[in-house]
Design a protein around this motif. Sequence first.
Motif, PDB file in Angstrom:
ATOM      1  N   ARG A 179       0.850  -1.203   0.000  1.00 40.98           N
ATOM      2  CA  ARG A 179       0.000   0.000   0.000  1.00 40.98           C
ATOM      3  C   ARG A 179       0.879   1.244   0.000  1.00 40.98           C
ATOM      4  NH1 ARG A 179      -3.885  -2.941  -1.559  1.00 40.98           N
ATOM      5  NH2 ARG A 179      -4.924  -4.289  -0.052  1.00 40.98           N
ATOM      6  N   ALA A 180       0.614   2.169  -0.904  1.00 39.44           N
ATOM      7  CA  ALA A 180       1.376   3.433  -0.936  1.00 39.44           C
ATOM      8  C   ALA A 180       0.672   4.455  -0.060  1.00 39.44           C
ATOM      9  CB  ALA A 180       1.508   3.924  -2.369  1.00 39.44           C
ATOM     10  N   HIS A 181       0.578   4.144   1.219  1.00 43.02           N
ATOM     11  CA  HIS A 181      -0.150   5.003   2.146  1.00 43.02           C
ATOM     12  C   HIS A 181       0.813   5.949   2.868  1.00 43.02           C
ATOM     13  CE1 HIS A 181      -3.663   1.876   2.327  1.00 43.02           C
ATOM     14  NE2 HIS A 181      -3.549   2.476   1.163  1.00 43.02           N
ATOM     15  N   ALA A 182       0.210   6.918   3.614  1.00 40.13           N
ATOM     16  CA  ALA A 182       1.031   7.933   4.285  1.00 40.13           C
ATOM     17  C   ALA A 182       2.070   7.293   5.201  1.00 40.13           C
ATOM     18  CB  ALA A 182       0.124   8.884   5.066  1.00 40.13           C
ATOM     19  N   SER A 183       1.656   6.320   6.011  1.00 44.96           N
ATOM     20  CA  SER A 183       2.553   5.761   7.031  1.00 44.96           C
ATOM     21  C   SER A 183       3.467   4.660   6.511  1.00 44.96           C
ATOM     22  CB  SER A 183       1.715   5.172   8.168  1.00 44.96           C
ATOM     23  OG  SER A 183       1.036   4.028   7.697  1.00 44.96           O
ATOM     24  N   THR A 184       3.163   4.128   5.321  1.00 40.85           N
ATOM     25  CA  THR A 184       3.967   3.013   4.805  1.00 40.85           C
ATOM     26  C   THR A 184       4.989   3.491   3.778  1.00 40.85           C
ATOM     27  OG1 THR A 184       2.407   2.577   3.013  1.00 40.85           O
ATOM     28  CG2 THR A 184       2.063   1.354   5.051  1.00 40.85           C
ATOM     29  N   THR A 185       4.686   4.603   3.138  1.00 43.11           N
ATOM     30  CA  THR A 185       5.497   5.022   1.983  1.00 43.11           C
ATOM     31  C   THR A 185       5.850   6.516   2.016  1.00 43.11           C
ATOM     32  OG1 THR A 185       4.381   3.318   0.683  1.00 43.11           O
ATOM     33  CG2 THR A 185       5.520   5.038  -0.550  1.00 43.11           C
ATOM     34  N   ILE A 186       4.804   7.344   2.081  1.00 46.83           N
ATOM     35  CA  ILE A 186       5.013   8.805   1.953  1.00 46.83           C
ATOM     36  C   ILE A 186       5.889   9.333   3.089  1.00 46.83           C
ATOM     37  CG2 ILE A 186       3.845  11.038   1.608  1.00 46.83           C
ATOM     38  CD1 ILE A 186       3.177   8.790  -0.481  1.00 46.83           C
ATOM     39  N   ILE A 187       5.693   8.802   4.273  1.00 43.70           N
ATOM     40  CA  ILE A 187       6.419   9.258   5.461  1.00 43.70           C
ATOM     41  C   ILE A 187       7.942   9.174   5.276  1.00 43.70           C
ATOM     42  CG2 ILE A 187       6.347   6.966   6.577  1.00 43.70           C
ATOM     43  CD1 ILE A 187       6.000   8.397   9.262  1.00 43.70           C
ATOM     44  N   ALA A 188       8.392   8.210   4.478  1.00 39.98           N
ATOM     45  CA  ALA A 188       9.838   7.962   4.346  1.00 39.98           C
ATOM     46  C   ALA A 188      10.583   9.185   3.818  1.00 39.98           C
ATOM     47  CB  ALA A 188      10.075   6.756   3.447  1.00 39.98           C
ATOM     48  N   GLN A 189       9.883  10.022   3.029  1.00 35.36           N
ATOM     49  CA  GLN A 189      10.570  11.191   2.464  1.00 35.36           C
ATOM     50  C   GLN A 189      10.975  12.201   3.535  1.00 35.36           C
ATOM     51  OE1 GLN A 189       6.998  12.096   0.076  1.00 35.36           O
ATOM     52  NE2 GLN A 189       7.213  14.232   0.707  1.00 35.36           N
ATOM     53  N   PHE A 190      10.368  12.101   4.711  1.00 35.90           N
ATOM     54  CA  PHE A 190      10.722  13.037   5.792  1.00 35.90           C
ATOM     55  C   PHE A 190      11.888  12.512   6.630  1.00 35.90           C
ATOM     56  CE2 PHE A 190       6.266  13.764   4.705  1.00 35.90           C
ATOM     57  CZ  PHE A 190       6.388  15.061   4.256  1.00 35.90           C
ATOM     58  N   PHE A 191      12.407  11.378   6.231  1.00 34.96           N
ATOM     59  CA  PHE A 191      13.587  10.799   6.901  1.00 34.96           C
ATOM     60  C   PHE A 191      14.623  10.457   5.825  1.00 34.96           C
ATOM     61  CE2 PHE A 191       9.974   9.830   9.634  1.00 34.96           C
ATOM     62  CZ  PHE A 191      10.448  10.111  10.912  1.00 34.96           C
ATOM     63  N   PRO A 192      15.224  11.472   5.208  1.00 34.46           N
ATOM     64  CA  PRO A 192      16.097  11.181   4.064  1.00 34.46           C
ATOM     65  C   PRO A 192      17.167  10.133   4.391  1.00 34.46           C
ATOM     66  CG  PRO A 192      15.941  13.567   4.469  1.00 34.46           C
ATOM     67  CD  PRO A 192      15.173  12.899   5.562  1.00 34.46           C
ATOM     68  N   LYS A 193      17.696  10.182   5.599  1.00 33.61           N
ATOM     69  CA  LYS A 193      18.735   9.194   5.959  1.00 33.61           C
ATOM     70  C   LYS A 193      18.258   8.256   7.070  1.00 33.61           C
ATOM     71  CE  LYS A 193      23.032  11.169   4.463  1.00 33.61           C
ATOM     72  NZ  LYS A 193      22.794  12.613   4.214  1.00 33.61           N
ATOM     73  N   ASP A 194      17.468   8.791   7.980  1.00 33.77           N
ATOM     74  CA  ASP A 194      17.114   8.034   9.188  1.00 33.77           C
ATOM     75  C   ASP A 194      15.900   7.140   8.969  1.00 33.77           C
ATOM     76  OD1 ASP A 194      19.247   9.132  10.526  1.00 33.77           O
ATOM     77  OD2 ASP A 194      18.091  10.853  11.214  1.00 33.77           O
ATOM     78  N   LYS A 195      16.045   6.185   8.085  1.00 34.96           N
ATOM     79  CA  LYS A 195      14.952   5.239   7.820  1.00 34.96           C
ATOM     80  C   LYS A 195      15.560   3.878   7.531  1.00 34.96           C
ATOM     81  CE  LYS A 195      14.893   6.675   3.007  1.00 34.96           C
ATOM     82  NZ  LYS A 195      14.175   7.312   1.917  1.00 34.96           N
ATOM     83  N   CYS A 196      14.858   2.847   7.943  1.00 40.95           N
ATOM     84  CA  CYS A 196      15.401   1.498   7.690  1.00 40.95           C
ATOM     85  C   CYS A 196      14.308   0.431   7.721  1.00 40.95           C
ATOM     86  CB  CYS A 196      16.483   1.158   8.717  1.00 40.95           C
ATOM     87  SG  CYS A 196      15.892   0.980  10.400  1.00 40.95           S
ATOM     88  N   PHE A 197      14.685  -0.759   7.263  1.00 38.81           N
ATOM     89  CA  PHE A 197      13.800  -1.922   7.342  1.00 38.81           C
ATOM     90  C   PHE A 197      13.826  -2.494   8.754  1.00 38.81           C
ATOM     91  CE2 PHE A 197      15.140  -1.871   2.914  1.00 38.81           C
ATOM     92  CZ  PHE A 197      13.931  -2.056   2.263  1.00 38.81           C
TER      93      PHE A 197
END
Length: 395
Positions: free
Chosen positions: A149-167
Amino acid sequence: MRTLNDFDFKNKKAIIRVDFNVPLDENFKVTDATRIEAAKPTIDAILAQGGSVILMSHLGRPKGIEEKYSLQHILAKTSEILGVPVQFVSNCVGTEANTAAANLKPGEVLLLENLRFHSEEEAGDAAFAKELASLGDIYVNDAFGTAHRAHASTTIIAQFFPKDKCFGLLLAKEIESLNKVLKNSEKPVTAVLGGSKVSSKITVIENILDKVDHMIIGGGMTFTFVKALGGKIGNSICEDDKMELALEILKLAKEKGVQIHLPVDVVAADAFSNDAATQIVAVDKIPDGWQGLDAGPKSLEKIKEVILASKTILWNGPLGVFELENFANGTIALGNFIAEATAKGAFSLVGGGDSVAAVKQFGLENKVSYVSTGGGAMLEMLEGRVLPGIAAILD
Ligand SMILES: Nc1ncnc2c1ncn2[C@@H]1O[C@H](COP(=O)(O)OP(=O)(O)O)[C@@H](O)[C@H]1O
Ligand SMILES: O=C(OP(=O)(O)O)[C@H](O)COP(=O)(O)O
């Protein structure tokens, strides 16, 4: 591919997208906690490093705020599984969530109310995603079941963490395991597709035809096909706007040499209830006022034959309303056929919130090769797609 190992969570707030979309009974008790247990290693690892955790998830498909879909129902179970107290806020954004997140101390866990109580979640609204993002320092996606799902919390949110995001650990494990299957599937390959999410899964069938030799259609998925072919389906679930697609799929399958197996008979009931009167009828001759709720005996014979001849088996979606004892027979039988085929050397993969609940309920969990927390996500991955929730972290 960034994982938990690339970060030091000490004194950091991790905002984790989990898939706690678990089945509940009529008293709102969790009937299968697999998805909560599956997220535990990620949460434990972050807490052990001295981080704190903000958990966000959807539950069901609410239309606006609907109490029956409140994540409050799973709060006690989550706390029990994690072995720590879990705080809860009744809105995933706004003052209450901001304050609770700001006050969160290392080792503490906060669960946010159902993300889908805001329509912005499914719309993939960037302002809403930004509000969620402001709650944490590091974004972790561990929601494999919702990665398609390309939803706010699954996908869109990642752009606000350019580096601080992970699996998260679960998402990473699911990707690795399913990639192995994609590379090494021995023929004949059979997919079984049942359940009730007709509109979101029927589109997958078209794309998966290149990967399979047999496609068994069952459960609530059946009747859109049967009605499209001119059959009488009574009150069975059906999505009329997908009938044309159903016919296209049948045509395409013929062209590609894929055998599609539709049920020939069903257990029909005069109400959606365990106390309903039942009769076994031909799948295309269901009387008005009756609905098909389970696979019939002739259908199961055919399914058995196909499953036992398969070397790779993918299963998503129960063959009937297994939550009601009188309509569980088809799902139990299918589970046993798959277990038998697996014991003889086939590789079997079962995924989906309800399918996994069924497999566990009927004691088959250790008799299949791999159990995935995702149903639709697993199918879309097997199509060969990069799921939006995964792509957003890879950016
Ligand atoms: N014939 C049917 N009519 C209505 N619902 C059905 C039927 N067969 C199965 N179901 C329902 O499908 C639901 C699961 O569907 P789905 O969400 O697609 O599967 P999963 O969660 O495993 O991915 C179950 O709750 C089950 O009761
Ligand atoms: O239960 C889920 O999917 P599944 O039924 O395919 O296993 C996920 O939580 C996704 O839910 P959704 O299909 O309402 O987006």
